[in-house]
Write a protein that holds these residues in place. Structure first.
Motif, PDB file in Angstrom:
ATOM      1  N   LEU A 212       0.829  -1.201   0.000  1.00 54.22           N
ATOM      2  CA  LEU A 212       0.000   0.000   0.000  1.00 54.22           C
ATOM      3  C   LEU A 212       0.866   1.255   0.000  1.00 54.22           C
ATOM      4  O   LEU A 212       0.565   2.242  -0.671  1.00 54.22           O
ATOM      5  CB  LEU A 212      -0.936  -0.007   1.209  1.00 54.22           C
ATOM      6  CG  LEU A 212      -1.915   1.160   1.322  1.00 54.22           C
ATOM      7  CD1 LEU A 212      -2.774   1.280   0.070  1.00 54.22           C
ATOM      8  CD2 LEU A 212      -2.801   1.015   2.557  1.00 54.22           C
ATOM      9  N   CYS A 213       1.964   1.214   0.749  1.00 51.36           N
ATOM     10  CA  CYS A 213       2.877   2.356   0.785  1.00 51.36           C
ATOM     11  C   CYS A 213       3.421   2.651  -0.610  1.00 51.36           C
ATOM     12  O   CYS A 213       3.470   3.819  -1.033  1.00 51.36           O
ATOM     13  CB  CYS A 213       4.017   2.084   1.757  1.00 51.36           C
ATOM     14  SG  CYS A 213       5.121   3.487   1.987  1.00 51.36           S
ATOM     15  N   GLN A 214       3.811   1.623  -1.343  1.00 49.21           N
ATOM     16  CA  GLN A 214       4.335   1.815  -2.693  1.00 49.21           C
ATOM     17  C   GLN A 214       3.266   2.384  -3.615  1.00 49.21           C
ATOM     18  O   GLN A 214       3.549   3.222  -4.482  1.00 49.21           O
ATOM     19  CB  GLN A 214       4.868   0.493  -3.249  1.00 49.21           C
ATOM     20  CG  GLN A 214       6.148   0.033  -2.586  1.00 49.21           C
ATOM     21  CD  GLN A 214       7.247   1.089  -2.632  1.00 49.21           C
ATOM     22  OE1 GLN A 214       7.506   1.685  -3.681  1.00 49.21           O
ATOM     23  NE2 GLN A 214       7.890   1.343  -1.489  1.00 49.21           N
ATOM     24  N   ARG A 215       2.017   1.938  -3.434  1.00 47.42           N
ATOM     25  CA  ARG A 215       0.935   2.483  -4.257  1.00 47.42           C
ATOM     26  C   ARG A 215       0.739   3.970  -3.960  1.00 47.42           C
ATOM     27  O   ARG A 215       0.543   4.774  -4.867  1.00 47.42           O
ATOM     28  CB  ARG A 215      -0.363   1.712  -3.998  1.00 47.42           C
ATOM     29  CG  ARG A 215      -1.516   2.203  -4.859  1.00 47.42           C
ATOM     30  CD  ARG A 215      -2.822   1.493  -4.559  1.00 47.42           C
ATOM     31  NE  ARG A 215      -3.889   2.049  -5.389  1.00 47.42           N
ATOM     32  CZ  ARG A 215      -5.169   1.760  -5.244  1.00 47.42           C
ATOM     33  NH1 ARG A 215      -5.569   0.916  -4.306  1.00 47.42           N
ATOM     34  NH2 ARG A 215      -6.089   2.311  -6.028  1.00 47.42           N
ATOM     35  N   TRP A 216       0.799   4.322  -2.671  1.00 50.80           N
ATOM     36  CA  TRP A 216       0.638   5.728  -2.301  1.00 50.80           C
ATOM     37  C   TRP A 216       1.713   6.593  -2.940  1.00 50.80           C
ATOM     38  O   TRP A 216       1.434   7.676  -3.435  1.00 50.80           O
ATOM     39  CB  TRP A 216       0.697   5.868  -0.774  1.00 50.80           C
ATOM     40  CG  TRP A 216      -0.622   5.693  -0.103  1.00 50.80           C
ATOM     41  CD1 TRP A 216      -1.596   4.799  -0.422  1.00 50.80           C
ATOM     42  CD2 TRP A 216      -1.112   6.444   1.017  1.00 50.80           C
ATOM     43  NE1 TRP A 216      -2.658   4.937   0.438  1.00 50.80           N
ATOM     44  CE2 TRP A 216      -2.387   5.926   1.324  1.00 50.80           C
ATOM     45  CE3 TRP A 216      -0.585   7.462   1.793  1.00 50.80           C
ATOM     46  CZ2 TRP A 216      -3.151   6.427   2.379  1.00 50.80           C
ATOM     47  CZ3 TRP A 216      -1.340   7.968   2.843  1.00 50.80           C
ATOM     48  CH2 TRP A 216      -2.611   7.448   3.122  1.00 50.80           C
ATOM     49  N   LEU A 217       2.956   6.110  -2.910  1.00 48.50           N
ATOM     50  CA  LEU A 217       4.060   6.907  -3.434  1.00 48.50           C
ATOM     51  C   LEU A 217       3.925   7.155  -4.938  1.00 48.50           C
ATOM     52  O   LEU A 217       4.495   8.099  -5.469  1.00 48.50           O
ATOM     53  CB  LEU A 217       5.394   6.225  -3.134  1.00 48.50           C
ATOM     54  CG  LEU A 217       5.766   6.123  -1.646  1.00 48.50           C
ATOM     55  CD1 LEU A 217       7.093   5.396  -1.481  1.00 48.50           C
ATOM     56  CD2 LEU A 217       5.830   7.497  -0.988  1.00 48.50           C
ATOM     57  N   GLN A 218       3.141   6.311  -5.603  1.00 50.85           N
ATOM     58  CA  GLN A 218       2.962   6.450  -7.046  1.00 50.85           C
ATOM     59  C   GLN A 218       1.677   7.188  -7.414  1.00 50.85           C
ATOM     60  O   GLN A 218       1.479   7.551  -8.569  1.00 50.85           O
ATOM     61  CB  GLN A 218       2.960   5.068  -7.710  1.00 50.85           C
ATOM     62  CG  GLN A 218       4.294   4.344  -7.590  1.00 50.85           C
ATOM     63  CD  GLN A 218       4.198   2.874  -7.952  1.00 50.85           C
ATOM     64  OE1 GLN A 218       3.264   2.447  -8.627  1.00 50.85           O
ATOM     65  NE2 GLN A 218       5.167   2.093  -7.496  1.00 50.85           N
ATOM     66  N   MET A 219       0.790   7.425  -6.435  1.00 53.45           N
ATOM     67  CA  MET A 219      -0.468   8.098  -6.745  1.00 53.45           C
ATOM     68  C   MET A 219      -0.298   9.616  -6.681  1.00 53.45           C
ATOM     69  O   MET A 219       0.643  10.120  -6.069  1.00 53.45           O
ATOM     70  CB  MET A 219      -1.583   7.646  -5.779  1.00 53.45           C
ATOM     71  CG  MET A 219      -1.457   8.205  -4.373  1.00 53.45           C
ATOM     72  SD  MET A 219      -2.946   7.907  -3.335  1.00 53.45           S
ATOM     73  CE  MET A 219      -3.045   6.121  -3.338  1.00 53.45           C
ATOM     74  N   PRO A 220      -1.198  10.357  -7.329  1.00 61.12           N
ATOM     75  CA  PRO A 220      -1.134  11.820  -7.230  1.00 61.12           C
ATOM     76  C   PRO A 220      -1.428  12.275  -5.804  1.00 61.12           C
ATOM     77  O   PRO A 220      -2.298  11.726  -5.129  1.00 61.12           O
ATOM     78  CB  PRO A 220      -2.228  12.292  -8.192  1.00 61.12           C
ATOM     79  CG  PRO A 220      -2.583  11.120  -9.026  1.00 61.12           C
ATOM     80  CD  PRO A 220      -2.289   9.913  -8.210  1.00 61.12           C
TER      81      PRO A 220
END
Length: 264
Positions: A212-220
């Motif tokens: 989830l952390c990696q997804r956050w870092l890639q989201m706007p």
């Protein structure tokens, strides 16, 4: 990094999108309403709840703050807490400073007179106010909670002010629940993260599982100031957009502009 997302009247998108709010517990409604008007569903992820203090120590701190040359209120919660400790109409005229228009409104609603407040609603905007320039020999009260807004305290001291901290409310940390984590993992795109507090972001991020952390870092992510944009970059976010300010409508309009620009 994109800067200065213009606040304007957008039409809702054809499909639902999601906005993650890091506001304190119970303080998501204004952001949620603004987001709903533009077709977004808000996911509330509160890093803390606000606890207003009303003990003898807080009352004494507020009385001493009221005797200072300037009283700097760092949030609407600071204004609310202060109003429970003393009538704000008793505060000296012309000595009250607010970090932004929301805090200024809260102070006035509780009876405060003239409030100095910047048009740029962040720490840097407050520090640029004329009343905050010549502080040598002045007693300056920071009406706040423990932690946060460190740049204001540092600059008051650096400019020769005699700093008094009046910590009259607290941020009580809230763990991210398993149910919330599962909902975040299952959110369909597009998702935008709204950030108006660096402390909130730094509190939540370590609690996220790696995926989830990696997804956050890639989201706007839309942030309320350049300072927060810098912090987001340091934390690893790569798609940062600076809103025109920290107000819910400003953050939501910036988030919508991001979503509207995504390829279909």
């Amino acid at each position: 990094m994109m800067h200065g997302m213009k606040a304007q009247a957008y039409a809702p998108t054809d499909s639902v999108w999601h906005l993650i709010s890091l506001r304190p517990q119970g303080q998501h409604d204004t952001l949620r309403s603004a987001a709903a008007r533009l077709g977004a569903r808000t996911v509330a992820l509160s890093p803390w709840r606000v606890a207003l203090r009303n003990d003898a120590q807080a009352r004494a701190a507020m009385r001493e703050a009221a005797s200072c040359d300037l009283l700097v209120f760092t949030s609407p919660s600071a204004a609310e807490a202060a109003s429970r400790l003393m009538p704000l109409e008793e505060l000296p005229e012309g000595r009250i400073v607010a970090v932004g228009q929301g805090t200024a409104r809260a102070l006035r609603s509780h009876g405060a007179g003239h409030v100095h407040a910047p048009s740029r609603m962040d720490s840097e905007g407050l520090l640029a106010l004329p009343c905050m320039q010549q502080l040598a020999g002045k007693r300056v009260a920071l009406v706040t909670a423990p932690g946060g807004r460190g740049i204001i305290a540092q600059q008051i001291t650096a400019r020769g002010g005699d700093l008094l901290r009046a910590d009259i409310y607290e941020r009580v940390p809230l763990p991210v629940s398993a149910a919330t984590l599962n909902r975040l993992l299952a959110l369909p795109e597009p998702v935008v993260l709204a950030v108006s507090s660096g402390e909130a972001l730094e509190s939540v991020l370590p609690q996220l599982p790696e995926a989830l952390c990696q997804r956050w870092l890639q989201m706007p992510v839309v942030v309320a100031s350049e300072r927060l944009a810098t912090l987001a970059g340091q934390l690893g976010f790569t798609r940062t957009h600076v809103a025109e300010g920290p107000l819910p409508g400003q953050l939501v309009n910036a988030a919508y502009a991001v979503v509207a620009a995504l390829p279909r």
